[in-house]
Design an enzyme around this catalytic site. Structure first.
Site, PDB file in Angstrom:
ATOM      1  N   LYS A   1       2.093  -2.111   8.977  1.00  0.00           N
ATOM      2  CA  LYS A   1       2.959  -1.580   8.750  1.00  0.00           C
ATOM      3  C   LYS A   1       4.123  -2.359   9.077  1.00  0.00           C
ATOM      4  O   LYS A   1       3.963  -2.581  10.631  1.00  0.00           O
ATOM      5  CB  LYS A   1       2.806  -0.547   9.764  1.00  0.00           C
ATOM      6  CG  LYS A   1       3.523   0.977   9.083  1.00  0.00           C
ATOM      7  CD  LYS A   1       3.806   2.394   9.937  1.00  0.00           C
ATOM      8  CE  LYS A   1       4.889   3.362   9.222  1.00  0.00           C
ATOM      9  NZ  LYS A   1       4.120   4.346   8.366  1.00  0.00           N
TER      10      LYS A   1
ATOM     11  N   GLY B   1       8.298   3.582   2.553  1.00  0.00           N
ATOM     12  CA  GLY B   1       8.798   4.951   3.094  1.00  0.00           C
ATOM     13  C   GLY B   1      10.618   4.248   2.828  1.00  0.00           C
ATOM     14  O   GLY B   1      10.650   3.778   2.832  1.00  0.00           O
ATOM     15  N   THR B   2      11.490   4.759   4.057  1.00  0.00           N
ATOM     16  CA  THR B   2      12.727   4.653   4.081  1.00  0.00           C
ATOM     17  C   THR B   2      12.182   3.166   5.228  1.00  0.00           C
ATOM     18  O   THR B   2      13.447   2.495   5.195  1.00  0.00           O
ATOM     19  CB  THR B   2      13.608   6.057   5.028  1.00  0.00           C
ATOM     20  OG1 THR B   2      13.152   6.737   3.873  1.00  0.00           O
ATOM     21  CG2 THR B   2      14.645   6.043   4.581  1.00  0.00           C
ATOM     22  N   PHE B   3      12.169   4.117   6.442  1.00  0.00           N
ATOM     23  CA  PHE B   3      11.814   3.085   7.396  1.00  0.00           C
ATOM     24  C   PHE B   3      10.662   1.604   7.438  1.00  0.00           C
ATOM     25  O   PHE B   3      10.705   0.817   7.971  1.00  0.00           O
ATOM     26  CB  PHE B   3      11.279   3.844   8.997  1.00  0.00           C
ATOM     27  CG  PHE B   3      12.716   4.735   8.959  1.00  0.00           C
ATOM     28  CD1 PHE B   3      13.674   3.941   9.747  1.00  0.00           C
ATOM     29  CD2 PHE B   3      11.823   6.465   9.096  1.00  0.00           C
ATOM     30  CE1 PHE B   3      14.463   5.021  10.074  1.00  0.00           C
ATOM     31  CE2 PHE B   3      12.353   7.032   8.948  1.00  0.00           C
ATOM     32  CZ  PHE B   3      14.403   6.742  10.280  1.00  0.00           C
ATOM     33  N   ALA B   4      10.122   1.339   6.269  1.00  0.00           N
ATOM     34  CA  ALA B   4       8.782   1.159   6.817  1.00  0.00           C
ATOM     35  C   ALA B   4       8.072   0.939   5.312  1.00  0.00           C
ATOM     36  O   ALA B   4       8.058   1.513   4.346  1.00  0.00           O
ATOM     37  CB  ALA B   4       7.903   1.750   7.376  1.00  0.00           C
ATOM     38  N   LYS B   5       7.243   0.002   5.098  1.00  0.00           N
ATOM     39  CA  LYS B   5       6.487  -0.949   4.549  1.00  0.00           C
ATOM     40  C   LYS B   5       5.065  -1.028   4.882  1.00  0.00           C
ATOM     41  O   LYS B   5       4.757  -1.376   6.017  1.00  0.00           O
ATOM     42  CB  LYS B   5       6.962  -1.477   3.429  1.00  0.00           C
ATOM     43  CG  LYS B   5       8.576  -1.689   2.121  1.00  0.00           C
ATOM     44  CD  LYS B   5       8.532  -2.379   2.069  1.00  0.00           C
ATOM     45  CE  LYS B   5      10.077  -2.398   0.841  1.00  0.00           C
ATOM     46  NZ  LYS B   5      10.533  -4.006   0.315  1.00  0.00           N
TER      47      LYS B   5
ATOM     48  N   ASP C   1       4.085  15.171  11.990  1.00  0.00           N
ATOM     49  CA  ASP C   1       5.227  14.583  10.727  1.00  0.00           C
ATOM     50  C   ASP C   1       2.280  14.935   9.814  1.00  0.00           C
ATOM     51  O   ASP C   1       2.722  14.466   8.908  1.00  0.00           O
ATOM     52  CB  ASP C   1       5.187  13.914  10.348  1.00  0.00           C
ATOM     53  CG  ASP C   1       5.480  13.556   9.157  1.00  0.00           C
ATOM     54  OD1 ASP C   1       5.931  14.515   8.037  1.00  0.00           O
ATOM     55  OD2 ASP C   1       5.332  12.516   7.727  1.00  0.00           O
TER      56      ASP C   1
ATOM     57  N   ASP D   1      -1.063   7.264  11.122  1.00  0.00           N
ATOM     58  CA  ASP D   1       0.791   6.960  11.712  1.00  0.00           C
ATOM     59  C   ASP D   1       0.716   8.695  13.250  1.00  0.00           C
ATOM     60  O   ASP D   1       1.946   8.810  13.773  1.00  0.00           O
ATOM     61  CB  ASP D   1       1.524   7.730  11.146  1.00  0.00           C
ATOM     62  CG  ASP D   1       2.638   6.970   9.712  1.00  0.00           C
ATOM     63  OD1 ASP D   1       1.296   5.212  10.494  1.00  0.00           O
ATOM     64  OD2 ASP D   1       3.119   7.651   9.635  1.00  0.00           O
TER      65      ASP D   1
ATOM     66  N   ASN E   1      -1.061  10.897   4.782  1.00  0.00           N
ATOM     67  CA  ASN E   1      -1.452  10.601   6.320  1.00  0.00           C
ATOM     68  C   ASN E   1      -2.543  10.588   6.502  1.00  0.00           C
ATOM     69  O   ASN E   1      -3.302  11.109   7.871  1.00  0.00           O
ATOM     70  CB  ASN E   1      -0.746  11.857   7.486  1.00  0.00           C
ATOM     71  CG  ASN E   1       1.179  10.956   7.481  1.00  0.00           C
ATOM     72  OD1 ASN E   1       1.317   9.963   7.328  1.00  0.00           O
ATOM     73  ND2 ASN E   1       1.688  12.068   7.986  1.00  0.00           N
TER      74      ASN E   1
ATOM     75  N   THR F   1       9.204  17.130   0.757  1.00  0.00           N
ATOM     76  CA  THR F   1       9.116  19.099   0.963  1.00  0.00           C
ATOM     77  C   THR F   1       9.110  19.788   2.054  1.00  0.00           C
ATOM     78  O   THR F   1       8.210  18.384   2.682  1.00  0.00           O
ATOM     79  CB  THR F   1       7.849  19.448  -0.263  1.00  0.00           C
ATOM     80  OG1 THR F   1       7.004  20.985   0.712  1.00  0.00           O
ATOM     81  CG2 THR F   1       6.575  18.447   0.474  1.00  0.00           C
TER      82      THR F   1
ATOM     83  N   LYS G   1       0.695  15.696   6.891  1.00  0.00           N
ATOM     84  CA  LYS G   1       0.626  15.178   5.261  1.00  0.00           C
ATOM     85  C   LYS G   1      -0.019  14.474   5.008  1.00  0.00           C
ATOM     86  O   LYS G   1      -0.989  13.883   5.686  1.00  0.00           O
ATOM     87  CB  LYS G   1       2.074  15.113   5.492  1.00  0.00           C
ATOM     88  CG  LYS G   1       2.368  13.707   5.114  1.00  0.00           C
ATOM     89  CD  LYS G   1       4.232  14.425   4.639  1.00  0.00           C
ATOM     90  CE  LYS G   1       4.311  12.740   5.683  1.00  0.00           C
ATOM     91  NZ  LYS G   1       6.240  12.508   5.746  1.00  0.00           N
TER      92      LYS G   1
ATOM     93  N   LEU H   1       0.393  -1.230   0.001  1.00  0.00           N
ATOM     94  CA  LEU H   1      -0.058   0.243  -0.488  1.00  0.00           C
ATOM     95  C   LEU H   1       0.797   1.427   0.121  1.00  0.00           C
ATOM     96  O   LEU H   1       0.498   1.844  -0.715  1.00  0.00           O
ATOM     97  CB  LEU H   1      -0.795  -0.105   0.956  1.00  0.00           C
ATOM     98  CG  LEU H   1      -2.460  -1.830   1.680  1.00  0.00           C
ATOM     99  CD1 LEU H   1      -2.467  -0.811   2.767  1.00  0.00           C
ATOM    100  CD2 LEU H   1      -2.948  -0.989   0.376  1.00  0.00           C
ATOM    101  N   GLY H   2       2.060   0.740   0.528  1.00  0.00           N
ATOM    102  CA  GLY H   2       2.556   2.224   0.081  1.00  0.00           C
ATOM    103  C   GLY H   2       4.225   1.548   0.832  1.00  0.00           C
ATOM    104  O   GLY H   2       4.542   0.574   2.045  1.00  0.00           O
TER     105      GLY H   2
HETATM  106  N1  ADE Z   1      -1.487   3.215   4.257  1.00  0.00           N
HETATM  107  C1  ADE Z   1      -1.198   3.542   4.508  1.00  0.00           C
HETATM  108  N2  ADE Z   1      -2.139   2.709   5.678  1.00  0.00           N
HETATM  109  C2  ADE Z   1      -3.462   2.746   5.659  1.00  0.00           C
HETATM  110  C3  ADE Z   1      -4.245   1.700   5.773  1.00  0.00           C
HETATM  111  N3  ADE Z   1      -4.093   2.182   7.775  1.00  0.00           N
HETATM  112  N4  ADE Z   1      -5.049   1.597   5.204  1.00  0.00           N
HETATM  113  C4  ADE Z   1      -5.312   1.904   4.004  1.00  0.00           C
HETATM  114  N5  ADE Z   1      -4.428   2.000   3.353  1.00  0.00           N
HETATM  115  C5  ADE Z   1      -2.636   2.765   3.995  1.00  0.00           C
END
Ligand code: ADE
Length: 443
Positions: free
Chosen positions: A43, A23-27, A136, A154, A141, A176, A138, A20-21
């Site tokens: 996460k 970053g540097t520390f986490a997927k 943070d 987060d 989030n 940014t 943004k 789903l996403g």
């Molecule tokens: N992307 C990051 N966190 C999420 C979440 N809790 N639910 C769905 N997509 C996400």
């Protein structure tokens, strides 16, 4: 390092789906609970990378707060799990995607933006009242659920905030500072609450204008604009909301409007419905130990026949997080009458480790007593049957197949202990125990 892939089963409970996403520390992966079919977002945080930023204490404190909070506009943290190299958070899965996808189709009407802003302020206020600051806030989030309600993700994990590539209409370059308060950019000591309020102001502006209040192709120029709060409200905004935005985007945190005052503002108050928030007692407590109550451990115990009288001490996720190179372990390993001499890890089961320790101890003429509390006491007697050497071996369970073994000298002449341990027992256990990385004691 092992990479989790689609279809993988995590902790015998979660089947991993698409990414789903990242970053540097986490997927963050989509996941489904195998038993209940409930959807989650998992996460995964790389421990090594986190340790390097030195924010463990803050993360632990904030997670311990987040495990108690349940708010309709905050992504719920259900469970914390850990393996040797990763920390896993099982989070509420939010289906509707990012709020900002909505703005990329054009700016929002004031009534629509107001609803999201009210929900954002409710979430932020709730966390601030519990001493947790996001730092943070943004676009990525801010998520939307099936009913079009805002969910902030987060909260409590923001110490891991990172720069992320941002794309699309509203975003600019890598990392940014567009949402960051001037005092944070200036790296002055800052008030987390006031910094979050600033970010909420930038978010409100973007929802209503469809573009950022502070933007410049030149990063230094952008910093300058933020520091001076140099922005212009578009003329289609009502004067009521312009006044509110101006009070929020005040570069001086001391005079910047507070959340209490935002809630009293006429623009904010319109159609504001206070949602019932479940009390802390009603909310789902987060059981870190449950992370290790997986089928795997029960089955392994059954198969191997656990030593009933000696159960290893279970470490929870936070204890495991503490098992890092360079981390101060003294709190975890302080026991009365016992000097910790060495620590090891083992990927064998508890029963296998205990059997091996017993075998090796007997080989070198030591008697073994199971003392409970995960302790195996090994004693050597002199000719008059007096104890002249005593070692405690303490077993900590991290998972059913991963243990921490601590060697303590309780009563022994140091030289005699060192000779027995280093020359005889340690080599005999070499296949079973690996020195704990970074533990100066395990030399
Ligand atoms: N992307 C990051 N966190 C999420 C979440 N809790 N639910 C769905 N997509 C996400």
């Amino acid at each position: 390092m092992r990479t989790e892939r689609k279809g993988c089963i995590l902790m015998q409970r979660y089947e991993l789906g698409r990414l789903l996403g990242q970053g540097t520390f986490a997927k963050v992966y989509y996941a489904r609970n195998i038993r209940t079919s409930q959807s989650f977002a998992i996460k995964m945080i790389d421990k090594d990378k986190v340790f390097k930023v030195g924010l463990m204490d803050q993360i632990k404190r904030e997670i311990s707060v987040m495990r108690l909070v349940k708010h309709p506009n905050i992504v719920q943290l259900y469970e914390v799990m850990a393996s040797k190299s990763k920390i896993y958070f099982a989070l509420e899965y939010i289906r509707g995607g990012e709020l900002f996808a909505k703005v990329s189709n054009g700016r929002l009407k004031e009534d629509v933006a107001r609803k999201y802003f009210q929900q954002l302020i409710s979430a932020v206020d709730f966390c601030h009242s519990r001493g947790v600051y996001h730092r943070d806030l943004k676009p990525e989030n801010l998520l939307l659920d099936d009913n079009g309600n805002l969910k902030v993700s987060d909260f409590g994990l923001s110490a891991l905030a990172e720069s992320k590539r941002q794309d699309g209409l509203l975003h600019t370059t890598c990392g940014t500072p567009a949402y960051v308060a001037p005092e944070v950019i200036a790296r002055k000591g800052y008030d987390g609450a006031k910094a979050d309020i600033w970010s909420c102001g930038v978010i409100l502006f973007v929802l209503l204008a469809g573009y950022l209040p502070f933007h410049d192709a030149n990063l230094m120029e952008m910093y300058r604009k933020i520091t001076k709060a140099e922005f212009r409200c578009p003329n289609w905004l009502s004067s009521d909301v312009k006044r509110l935005i101006t009070r929020i985007l005040d570069p001086n945190p001391l005079t910047r409007i507070s959340i209490a005052k935002i809630k009293e503002h006429s623009w904010f108050k319109k159609d504001f419905v206070t949602e019932k928030i479940k009390s802390e007692n009603e909310s789902i407590p987060l059981d870190c130990n449950a992370a290790f109550d997986c089928l795997e451990s029960n089955e392994a115990e059954k198969k191997e026949g656990r030593h009933d009288s000696l159960k290893p001490i279970r470490l929870n996720a936070f204890d495991i997080i503490s098992l890092s190179t360079g981390f101060d372990l003294s709190g975890l390993f302080e026991h009365a009458n016992c000097r910790s001499e060495a620590r090891f890890t083992s990927s064998k089961s508890a029963s296998a480790i205990i059997s091996k320790l017993e075998e090796v101890a007997k080989l070198f003429g030591l008697t073994v007593k199971k003392k409970g509390d995960g302790v195996l006491r090994m004693e050597q007697y002199d000719d008059s049957r007096m104890v002249d050497l005593s070692i405690d071996v303490k077993l900590f369970e991290i998972t059913s197949q991963f243990h921490l073994v601590e060697i303590c000298k309780t009563d022994a002449d140091t030289l005699a202990y060192q000779k027995l341990w280093n020359d005889y027992m340690r080599p005999a256990l070499a296949d079973f125990l690996s020195p704990l990385q970074g533990d100066h004691l395990a030399s």
